[in-house]
Write a protein that holds these residues in place. Structure first.
Motif, PDB file in Angstrom:
ATOM      1  N   LEU A  31       0.291  -1.288   7.823  1.00 18.15           N
ATOM      2  CA  LEU A  31       1.214  -0.651   6.832  1.00 18.15           C
ATOM      3  C   LEU A  31       2.386  -1.695   6.690  1.00 18.15           C
ATOM      4  CD1 LEU A  31       2.421   1.875   5.264  1.00 18.15           C
ATOM      5  CD2 LEU A  31       3.659   2.410   7.816  1.00 18.15           C
ATOM      6  N   ARG A  33       2.011  -4.811   6.391  1.00 12.76           N
ATOM      7  CA  ARG A  33       1.260  -5.652   5.395  1.00 12.76           C
ATOM      8  C   ARG A  33       1.291  -5.329   3.991  1.00 12.76           C
ATOM      9  NH1 ARG A  33      -2.048  -6.428   9.865  1.00 12.76           N
ATOM     10  NH2 ARG A  33      -3.827  -5.133   8.958  1.00 12.76           N
ATOM     11  N   GLN A  34       1.584  -3.784   3.829  1.00 12.94           N
ATOM     12  CA  GLN A  34       1.304  -3.495   2.418  1.00 12.94           C
ATOM     13  C   GLN A  34       2.885  -3.614   1.877  1.00 12.94           C
ATOM     14  OE1 GLN A  34      -1.451  -2.010   1.173  1.00 12.94           O
ATOM     15  NE2 GLN A  34      -2.369  -2.823   3.005  1.00 12.94           N
ATOM     16  N   ARG A  38       4.098  -1.051  -5.280  1.00 16.46           N
ATOM     17  CA  ARG A  38       2.898  -1.754  -6.082  1.00 16.46           C
ATOM     18  C   ARG A  38       3.189  -1.493  -7.372  1.00 16.46           C
ATOM     19  NH1 ARG A  38      -1.357   1.476  -2.630  1.00 16.46           N
ATOM     20  NH2 ARG A  38      -2.369   1.011  -4.579  1.00 16.46           N
TER      21      ARG A  38
END
Length: 78
Positions: A31, A33-34, A38
């Protein structure tokens, strides 16, 4: 002559609730790393919101059918 079937019933003792946190650290790292935002997903959402044909009438009918078929749990007495 009708055939009869016997059903074997296996008795099982109730098991206590269990919680495994074995993968929690891996999930937290994945999580982290996200990206928080976006841009491609935001853009897609904006495009869908601007589309007067989204969602389609077929999708709306399917969703409404599911809602109508769902029991009203406020009527259930515990």
């Amino acid at each position: 002559m009708a055939a009869t079937k016997s059903v074997a019933v296996r008795a099982s003792a109730p098991r206590p609730d269990q919680l495994s946190t074995e993968n929690a650290a891996y999930l937290r790292e994945a999580l982290a790393r996200q990206p928080e935002i976006r841009p491609e997903v935001v853009e897609r959402g904006r495009n869908l919101a601007a589309d007067p044909n989204y969602p389609s009438i077929d999708i709306l009918k399917q969703v409404s059918a599911v809602i109508l078929a769902t029991p009203d749990l406020t009527d259930v007495k515990s």
